[in-house]
Scaffold this motif. Structure first.
Motif, PDB file in Angstrom:
ATOM      1  N   TRP A  15      -0.379 -42.835  51.846  1.00 16.82           N
ATOM      2  CA  TRP A  15      -1.649 -43.192  51.207  1.00 16.82           C
ATOM      3  C   TRP A  15      -2.783 -42.269  51.652  1.00 16.82           C
ATOM      4  N   GLN A  16      -2.569 -41.512  52.721  1.00 17.80           N
ATOM      5  CA  GLN A  16      -3.605 -40.596  53.200  1.00 17.80           C
ATOM      6  C   GLN A  16      -3.378 -39.165  52.734  1.00 17.80           C
ATOM      7  N   ILE A  17      -2.205 -38.864  52.196  1.00 12.82           N
ATOM      8  CA  ILE A  17      -1.917 -37.512  51.739  1.00 12.82           C
ATOM      9  C   ILE A  17      -2.623 -37.285  50.405  1.00 12.82           C
ATOM     10  N   ARG A  18      -3.344 -36.189  50.297  1.00 11.82           N
ATOM     11  CA  ARG A  18      -4.033 -35.851  49.045  1.00 11.82           C
ATOM     12  C   ARG A  18      -3.213 -34.789  48.326  1.00 11.82           C
ATOM     13  N   PHE A  19      -2.602 -35.204  47.221  1.00 10.46           N
ATOM     14  CA  PHE A  19      -1.802 -34.283  46.435  1.00 10.46           C
ATOM     15  C   PHE A  19      -2.697 -33.432  45.549  1.00 10.46           C
ATOM     16  N   PRO A  20      -2.363 -32.177  45.316  1.00 12.71           N
ATOM     17  CA  PRO A  20      -3.109 -31.378  44.345  1.00 12.71           C
ATOM     18  C   PRO A  20      -2.857 -31.910  42.935  1.00 12.71           C
ATOM     19  N   ILE A  21      -3.766 -31.617  42.035  1.00 16.45           N
ATOM     20  CA  ILE A  21      -3.694 -32.137  40.673  1.00 16.45           C
ATOM     21  C   ILE A  21      -2.396 -31.731  39.974  1.00 16.45           C
ATOM     22  N   GLY A  22      -1.889 -30.545  40.261  1.00 18.30           N
ATOM     23  CA  GLY A  22      -0.621 -30.110  39.668  1.00 18.30           C
ATOM     24  C   GLY A  22       0.551 -30.961  40.130  1.00 18.30           C
ATOM     25  N   ALA A  23       0.527 -31.367  41.392  1.00 17.31           N
ATOM     26  CA  ALA A  23       1.593 -32.227  41.914  1.00 17.31           C
ATOM     27  C   ALA A  23       1.535 -33.603  41.279  1.00 17.31           C
ATOM     28  N   ILE A  24       0.334 -34.114  41.083  1.00 18.17           N
ATOM     29  CA  ILE A  24       0.181 -35.424  40.442  1.00 18.17           C
ATOM     30  C   ILE A  24       0.716 -35.370  39.016  1.00 18.17           C
ATOM     31  N   ALA A  25       0.376 -34.310  38.281  1.00 19.24           N
ATOM     32  CA  ALA A  25       0.868 -34.166  36.909  1.00 19.24           C
ATOM     33  C   ALA A  25       2.380 -34.027  36.884  1.00 19.24           C
ATOM     34  N   SER A  26       2.936 -33.308  37.843  1.00 17.50           N
ATOM     35  CA  SER A  26       4.376 -33.115  37.900  1.00 17.50           C
ATOM     36  C   SER A  26       5.100 -34.415  38.242  1.00 17.50           C
ATOM     37  N   ILE A  27       4.579 -35.167  39.190  1.00 19.35           N
ATOM     38  CA  ILE A  27       5.176 -36.456  39.546  1.00 19.35           C
ATOM     39  C   ILE A  27       5.080 -37.415  38.367  1.00 19.35           C
ATOM     40  N   ALA A  28       3.939 -37.447  37.691  1.00 20.95           N
ATOM     41  CA  ALA A  28       3.784 -38.315  36.519  1.00 20.95           C
ATOM     42  C   ALA A  28       4.745 -37.901  35.406  1.00 20.95           C
ATOM     43  N   HIS A  29       5.020 -36.603  35.294  1.00 20.57           N
ATOM     44  CA  HIS A  29       5.982 -36.124  34.298  1.00 20.57           C
ATOM     45  C   HIS A  29       7.365 -36.689  34.594  1.00 20.57           C
ATOM     46  N   ALA A 104      -3.678 -23.524  35.716  1.00 20.96           N
ATOM     47  CA  ALA A 104      -2.697 -24.586  35.965  1.00 20.96           C
ATOM     48  C   ALA A 104      -3.398 -25.892  36.316  1.00 20.96           C
ATOM     49  N   ARG A 105      -4.462 -25.802  37.093  1.00 20.56           N
ATOM     50  CA  ARG A 105      -5.222 -27.019  37.429  1.00 20.56           C
ATOM     51  C   ARG A 105      -5.879 -27.612  36.198  1.00 20.56           C
ATOM     52  N   ARG A 106      -6.434 -26.754  35.336  1.00 17.74           N
ATOM     53  CA  ARG A 106      -7.067 -27.255  34.110  1.00 17.74           C
ATOM     54  C   ARG A 106      -6.050 -27.916  33.187  1.00 17.74           C
ATOM     55  N   SER A 107      -4.888 -27.295  33.034  1.00 18.30           N
ATOM     56  CA  SER A 107      -3.886 -27.864  32.135  1.00 18.30           C
ATOM     57  C   SER A 107      -3.307 -29.159  32.709  1.00 18.30           C
ATOM     58  N   ALA A 108      -3.172 -29.256  34.028  1.00 21.31           N
ATOM     59  CA  ALA A 108      -2.703 -30.498  34.645  1.00 21.31           C
ATOM     60  C   ALA A 108      -3.715 -31.612  34.414  1.00 21.31           C
TER      61      ALA A 108
END
Length: 128
Positions: A15-29, A104-108
């Motif tokens: 809960w303390q780890i901050r994922f980059p936006i690309g990782a969040i998009a990839s996990i959600a994928h 990549a950040r914008r597209s995520a």
């Protein structure tokens, strides 16, 4: 010299780890892909049931318009929208389009924002 058994144990607080936006998009994928895979047999059985009789079709329509049915349809619509958008994003990045960090950040971010908007639009308009 330390042995592996005497090494201190470290626990990660996820809960303390901050994922980059690309990782969040990839996990959600990946999550949306699993949801779609789970939904396929359910969708096939609902389709088969809806074709049995007009009364069965009306019962399924009533179930789909209930609160829980609407939530399930909204989640499935989000999963489909996100999986398609993130998949296109990944395919474009595979061929070198939008693979720079800023792009990549914008597209995520665009995929993460557009998918729930599409799901809400379809939910509100009743397009299913």
């Amino acid at each position: 010299m330390r042995t592996p058994s005497s090494a201190p144990v470290k626990f990660l607080n996820l809960w303390q780890i901050r994922f980059p936006i690309g990782a969040i998009a990839s996990i959600a994928h990946r999550v949306s892909g699993v949801l779609l895979l789970i939904a396929l047999p359910l969708l096939a059985s609902v389709l088969a049931r809806s074709l049995q009789s007009p009364a069965e079709f009306d019962a399924l329509r009533a179930a789909a318009t209930s609160a829980s049915g609407t939530l399930i349809l909204a989640l499935a619509t989000w999963a489909l929208a996100h999986h398609v958008l993130a998949g296109i994003r990944h395919l474009l990045m595979d061929v070198g389009i939008g693979s720079g960090l800023a792009q990549a950040r914008r597209s995520a971010r665009a995929a993460l924002i557009a998918a729930p908007i599409i799901a809400l639009y379809i939910l509100v308009r009743g397009l299913w």
